[in-house]
Design an enzyme around this catalytic site. Sequence first.
Site, PDB file in Angstrom:
ATOM      1  N   LYS A  90       7.302-103.858  68.407  1.00 28.43           N
ATOM      2  CA  LYS A  90       7.742-102.524  67.992  1.00 28.43           C
ATOM      3  C   LYS A  90       8.409-102.594  66.620  1.00 28.43           C
ATOM      4  O   LYS A  90       9.577-102.937  66.495  1.00 28.43           O
ATOM      5  CB  LYS A  90       8.725-101.919  68.997  1.00 28.43           C
ATOM      6  CG  LYS A  90       8.940-100.437  68.703  1.00 28.43           C
ATOM      7  CD  LYS A  90      10.248 -99.884  69.160  1.00 28.43           C
ATOM      8  CE  LYS A  90      11.396-100.179  68.257  1.00 28.43           C
ATOM      9  NZ  LYS A  90      11.312 -99.617  66.912  1.00 28.43           N
ATOM     10  N   GLY A 113      18.317-106.958  65.172  1.00 33.86           N
ATOM     11  CA  GLY A 113      18.823-105.670  64.706  1.00 33.86           C
ATOM     12  C   GLY A 113      20.331-105.640  64.771  1.00 33.86           C
ATOM     13  O   GLY A 113      20.990-106.687  64.744  1.00 33.86           O
ATOM     14  N   SER A 114      20.871-104.448  64.881  1.00 35.22           N
ATOM     15  CA  SER A 114      22.323-104.288  64.822  1.00 35.22           C
ATOM     16  C   SER A 114      22.997-104.780  66.103  1.00 35.22           C
ATOM     17  O   SER A 114      22.390-104.799  67.181  1.00 35.22           O
ATOM     18  CB  SER A 114      22.658-102.817  64.601  1.00 35.22           C
ATOM     19  OG  SER A 114      22.158-102.066  65.678  1.00 35.22           O
ATOM     20  N   THR A 115      24.263-105.117  65.967  1.00 36.91           N
ATOM     21  CA  THR A 115      25.043-105.569  67.127  1.00 36.91           C
ATOM     22  C   THR A 115      25.136-104.446  68.165  1.00 36.91           C
ATOM     23  O   THR A 115      25.041-104.693  69.375  1.00 36.91           O
ATOM     24  CB  THR A 115      26.439-106.029  66.649  1.00 36.91           C
ATOM     25  OG1 THR A 115      26.245-107.178  65.813  1.00 36.91           O
ATOM     26  CG2 THR A 115      27.340-106.392  67.815  1.00 36.91           C
ATOM     27  N   ALA A 173      22.987-102.006  68.863  1.00 37.50           N
ATOM     28  CA  ALA A 173      21.748-101.917  69.649  1.00 37.50           C
ATOM     29  C   ALA A 173      21.594-103.147  70.536  1.00 37.50           C
ATOM     30  O   ALA A 173      21.154-103.052  71.688  1.00 37.50           O
ATOM     31  CB  ALA A 173      20.543-101.787  68.714  1.00 37.50           C
ATOM     32  N   GLY A 174      21.999-104.316  70.013  1.00 36.30           N
ATOM     33  CA  GLY A 174      21.900-105.559  70.783  1.00 36.30           C
ATOM     34  C   GLY A 174      22.710-105.500  72.069  1.00 36.30           C
ATOM     35  O   GLY A 174      22.263-105.961  73.131  1.00 36.30           O
ATOM     36  N   GLU A 234      19.242-111.439  67.874  1.00 32.94           N
ATOM     37  CA  GLU A 234      19.668-111.811  66.521  1.00 32.94           C
ATOM     38  C   GLU A 234      20.315-110.577  65.915  1.00 32.94           C
ATOM     39  O   GLU A 234      19.633-109.599  65.611  1.00 32.94           O
ATOM     40  CB  GLU A 234      18.451-112.228  65.677  1.00 32.94           C
ATOM     41  CG  GLU A 234      17.741-113.463  66.172  1.00 32.94           C
ATOM     42  CD  GLU A 234      18.532-114.739  65.906  1.00 32.94           C
ATOM     43  OE1 GLU A 234      19.611-114.682  65.312  1.00 32.94           O
ATOM     44  OE2 GLU A 234      18.037-115.806  66.330  1.00 32.94           O
ATOM     45  N   GLU A 243      30.224-105.099  58.957  1.00 27.64           N
ATOM     46  CA  GLU A 243      28.983-105.380  58.227  1.00 27.64           C
ATOM     47  C   GLU A 243      28.585-104.134  57.437  1.00 27.64           C
ATOM     48  O   GLU A 243      28.350-103.075  58.025  1.00 27.64           O
ATOM     49  CB  GLU A 243      27.874-105.748  59.213  1.00 27.64           C
ATOM     50  CG  GLU A 243      26.584-106.103  58.509  1.00 27.64           C
ATOM     51  CD  GLU A 243      25.444-106.414  59.462  1.00 27.64           C
ATOM     52  OE1 GLU A 243      25.196-105.608  60.373  1.00 27.64           O
ATOM     53  OE2 GLU A 243      24.818-107.474  59.304  1.00 27.64           O
TER      54      GLU A 243
HETATM   55  P1  NAD Z   1      18.872-101.301  64.398  1.00 31.33           P
HETATM   56  O1  NAD Z   1      19.565-102.009  65.487  1.00 31.33           O
HETATM   57  O2  NAD Z   1      19.226 -99.882  64.155  1.00 31.33           O
HETATM   58  O3  NAD Z   1      17.294-101.309  64.652  1.00 31.33           O
HETATM   59  C1  NAD Z   1      16.568-102.509  64.802  1.00 31.33           C
HETATM   60  C2  NAD Z   1      15.331-102.239  65.620  1.00 31.33           C
HETATM   61  O4  NAD Z   1      15.710-101.940  66.951  1.00 31.33           O
HETATM   62  C3  NAD Z   1      14.508-101.047  65.173  1.00 31.33           C
HETATM   63  O5  NAD Z   1      13.144-101.327  65.437  1.00 31.33           O
HETATM   64  C4  NAD Z   1      15.008 -99.920  66.067  1.00 31.33           C
HETATM   65  O6  NAD Z   1      14.075 -98.893  66.226  1.00 31.33           O
HETATM   66  C5  NAD Z   1      15.252-100.664  67.366  1.00 31.33           C
HETATM   67  N1  NAD Z   1      16.308-100.159  68.223  1.00 31.33           N
HETATM   68  C6  NAD Z   1      17.498 -99.607  67.871  1.00 31.33           C
HETATM   69  N2  NAD Z   1      18.220 -99.345  68.966  1.00 31.33           N
HETATM   70  C7  NAD Z   1      17.503 -99.751  70.042  1.00 31.33           C
HETATM   71  C8  NAD Z   1      17.723 -99.768  71.450  1.00 31.33           C
HETATM   72  N3  NAD Z   1      18.854 -99.316  71.983  1.00 31.33           N
HETATM   73  N4  NAD Z   1      16.760-100.282  72.234  1.00 31.33           N
HETATM   74  C9  NAD Z   1      15.624-100.777  71.724  1.00 31.33           C
HETATM   75  N5  NAD Z   1      15.349-100.771  70.402  1.00 31.33           N
HETATM   76  C10 NAD Z   1      16.281-100.272  69.574  1.00 31.33           C
HETATM   77  O7  NAD Z   1      19.080-102.174  63.105  1.00 31.33           O
HETATM   78  P2  NAD Z   1      18.556-101.896  61.629  1.00 31.33           P
HETATM   79  O8  NAD Z   1      19.474-100.957  60.936  1.00 31.33           O
HETATM   80  O9  NAD Z   1      17.118-101.558  61.647  1.00 31.33           O
HETATM   81  O10 NAD Z   1      18.680-103.377  61.018  1.00 31.33           O
HETATM   82  C11 NAD Z   1      19.826-103.842  60.430  1.00 31.33           C
HETATM   83  C12 NAD Z   1      20.624-104.698  61.393  1.00 31.33           C
HETATM   84  O11 NAD Z   1      19.838-105.813  61.815  1.00 31.33           O
HETATM   85  C13 NAD Z   1      21.846-105.302  60.746  1.00 31.33           C
HETATM   86  O12 NAD Z   1      22.930-105.221  61.623  1.00 31.33           O
HETATM   87  C14 NAD Z   1      21.447-106.741  60.528  1.00 31.33           C
HETATM   88  O13 NAD Z   1      22.524-107.636  60.429  1.00 31.33           O
HETATM   89  C15 NAD Z   1      20.596-107.012  61.693  1.00 31.33           C
HETATM   90  N6  NAD Z   1      19.733-108.165  61.424  1.00 31.33           N
HETATM   91  C16 NAD Z   1      19.963-109.347  62.083  1.00 31.33           C
HETATM   92  C17 NAD Z   1      19.196-110.469  61.810  1.00 31.33           C
HETATM   93  C18 NAD Z   1      19.428-111.784  62.502  1.00 31.33           C
HETATM   94  O14 NAD Z   1      18.518-112.607  62.515  1.00 31.33           O
HETATM   95  N7  NAD Z   1      20.583-112.039  63.080  1.00 31.33           N
HETATM   96  C19 NAD Z   1      18.178-110.386  60.878  1.00 31.33           C
HETATM   97  C20 NAD Z   1      17.980-109.184  60.213  1.00 31.33           C
HETATM   98  C21 NAD Z   1      18.759-108.078  60.515  1.00 31.33           C
END
Ligand code: NAD
Length: 486
Positions: free
Chosen positions: A184, A236-238, A240-241, A258, A391
């Site tokens: 996705k 993605g973001s903490t 959402a994680g 991650e 962040e």
């Molecule tokens: P985000 O969490 O908003 O979105 C990331 C992805 O997850 C997108 O595809 C989004 O549609 C999906 N998503 C969001 N909420 C979700 C949920 N509840 N369930 C399932 N899917 C969901 O993050 P972003 O703004 O797109 O990316 C930036 C963030 O990613 C920053 O916090 C950055 O530090 C982190 N990041 C981490 C790493 C790592 O390897 N640790 C690498 C790159 C980015």
Amino acid sequence: MTATQATTVRDQLYIGGEWIPPATDRVFSPVSPSTEAALGRAPEGTERDVDNAVAAARAAFDDPQGWSSWDVDTRAQAMERFADALDRRGPEIARLVSGQNGMPITMAEAVEGAFPAVALRYYADLIREQGIEERREGVFGRATRVRHEPVGVVAAIVPWNFPQALAFVKIAPALAAGCTLVIKPSPETVLDAFVMAEAAHEAGLPPGVLNIVPAGREVGAYLVAHPGVDKVGFTGSTEAGRSIAETCGRLLRPVTLELGGKSAAIVLDDADLAQHASEFVDATLQNNGQTCYLCTRILAPRTRYTEVVDTITDIVRSLRIGDALDPRTQIGPLVSERQRARVEGYVTKGRAAGGRVTTGGNRPAGLDYGFFYEPTVFADVSNNDTIAREEIFGPVLAVIPYDTEQEAVAIANDSEFGLGGSVWSSDTERAIGLARHIQSGGIGINSYSHDIGSPFGGIKASGLGREQGPEGLAAYQHSKTIYNVP
Ligand code: NAD
């Protein structure tokens, strides 16, 4: 200078080895963050598309003669064909990524256009080398065979900042292990995902092994909880994680996370930052500050504080801001208007807390379109200030003074996050000695660059589990023991 870009129109999804119409006529219409021009459109996946994709991945995984049962060499060969097909499309992928998310094109070519093939070849070699079964002498006198079996259907959810590289640190080990996937991509970067699908198709991956459904977060959450999914790989973001971890906890579903970071660069009193200027920019501002592991807190010895601030200010001020597709650009735009507003909000908070802006702090003059923001350095920041704790995900650095090495380590570790970090010194052994005390998943000496052969990931609020290296393959396998064998 504005580099032009053709528009791309996609109207089908790659599911089950075919291009099929999406379940609805909803579309994503990405916009160039450099020019604000429309880049084209692509289907927005919905829950019904996810159902179809998971069903296809499930059928491919459960097929007794299918991908997961192939011998490792045959699977590795298919991965290598996939790598070749991606290499041929590297320049196209780099242009699409840079056009959508503002990553400088030189970096997009080096990372987004090239790394996916490197990852596929690395894991193809690794699975050949490791095989999937090993014999162990039993402690109680009877031998066992330990099989490293694929976990099953993988939901891979990736952000927009490195849409290809972060997809392939999941896809490559998952394929090597024998898993099938539903990927996705993020709404901001959908167009490059279709090229990935074309490459997979050309390489002859069996139908259903790789399925792609670009969609927003609600559909992402639906995919995470889908009964047909066996494992979730998320970057993605903490925030959402945490939500994904809750779902997976309830379902007892394995998950790799991650997440975000707020890493520290510790500048020791014998460091020569000017000598490492380009590595320093990579470690602190890469991809316009939109990289998870960046060292956005710079810890400088009080005895050399003014000099270190001046050196960093000069390095950052010299960076060329411009259209992401211009090969001379070092700092492109932020991904979206919203992301720039977020960065501006943090700069306001930094100033209000008494931080001193030594360069940047504004939208650049002369760039009337696009979501640009000057790379910004704050001096006189306390580690308790908001800009040192949260962040920002933009080009904003905070320089924090310290008195002793012990205090530098304490400040570096005083963070919710634990992803990256770096130590800068002309004495490598001294730097390694300090690095041992930093609480994070990875740390660089006079640089920060990860390596596909070694694990990458975070501790604390930066994540769970590891990607890359043999650890990244193990994340897509489960061990099964057959007891009492010859
Ligand atoms: P985000 O969490 O908003 O979105 C990331 C992805 O997850 C997108 O595809 C989004 O549609 C999906 N998503 C969001 N909420 C979700 C949920 N509840 N369930 C399932 N899917 C969901 O993050 P972003 O703004 O797109 O990316 C930036 C963030 O990613 C920053 O916090 C950055 O530090 C982190 N990041 C981490 C790493 C790592 O390897 N640790 C690498 C790159 C980015």
